[in-house]
Design a protein around this motif. Sequence first.
Motif, PDB file in Angstrom:
ATOM      1  N   ARG A  11      39.011  88.843  54.813  1.00 51.19           N
ATOM      2  CA  ARG A  11      38.418  88.372  56.066  1.00 51.19           C
ATOM      3  C   ARG A  11      37.235  87.606  55.930  1.00 51.19           C
ATOM      4  O   ARG A  11      36.923  86.554  56.424  1.00 51.19           O
ATOM      5  N   GLN A  14      38.358  83.925  55.276  1.00 50.48           N
ATOM      6  CA  GLN A  14      38.715  83.590  56.707  1.00 50.48           C
ATOM      7  C   GLN A  14      37.602  82.732  57.301  1.00 50.48           C
ATOM      8  O   GLN A  14      37.525  81.880  58.099  1.00 50.48           O
ATOM      9  N   SER A  18      36.697  79.157  58.408  1.00 49.88           N
ATOM     10  CA  SER A  18      36.367  78.705  59.717  1.00 49.88           C
ATOM     11  C   SER A  18      35.143  77.874  59.623  1.00 49.88           C
ATOM     12  O   SER A  18      34.927  76.906  60.584  1.00 49.88           O
TER      13      SER A  18
END
Length: 203
Positions: A11, A14, A18
């Motif tokens: 997570r 990610q 992003s």
Amino acid sequence: MSPRQYNLGKRTAQIEQSRRQVLDAARAVLGEADSYTGFTLDAVAKRADVARATVYYQFGSKTGLLEAVCDDLGVAGGLSELVKAFTNPEPLAALAEFIACFARFWQADRPAMRRLRALAALDADVHAVISARDERRREGLAVLAAPFADGNPPEEGADRQVRILLALTSFETFDTMVGPEGDLFDAVPVIAGIAATVLGANA
């Protein structure tokens, strides 16, 4: 490694990916936007191929995104090297190091830099971010100029010198000196020489 730790790490990766996408998109939009209204969170989100809510989640606001873009440019432009200027015991060499460091910084992404500086005159959010960073540059120049003020009592004169140095080390000065396609480092010796003259030093 437990599944929970693995998922948390995935997570985090990610989120970082992003964030990188949004920062790259913001710089691209800044460099390509041809109107005052071109730089928006919607435009950045579209360019990054993420939801607008993702930009808000990552940066909180347009100002937060602009701050992050400036920080990212600082990393790309090696602003961490400024420490060398402030630890150099030779005042003229320290000033030259400072000037060279900003040449490297301004060169990092000239289209985005040019756009940011232009937008600062039109957009209050951009102005707040850019003026705060210009103030930090002014404070740094005041420190570097201090050794040259020995024996020169008028405080007003010293302040005027720092303001001239601020103008000399601005993106606009570098950009104008070398032209749109020139190498900003070509301006360093000239700017350093003018700065030395302003401070009454022999280059």
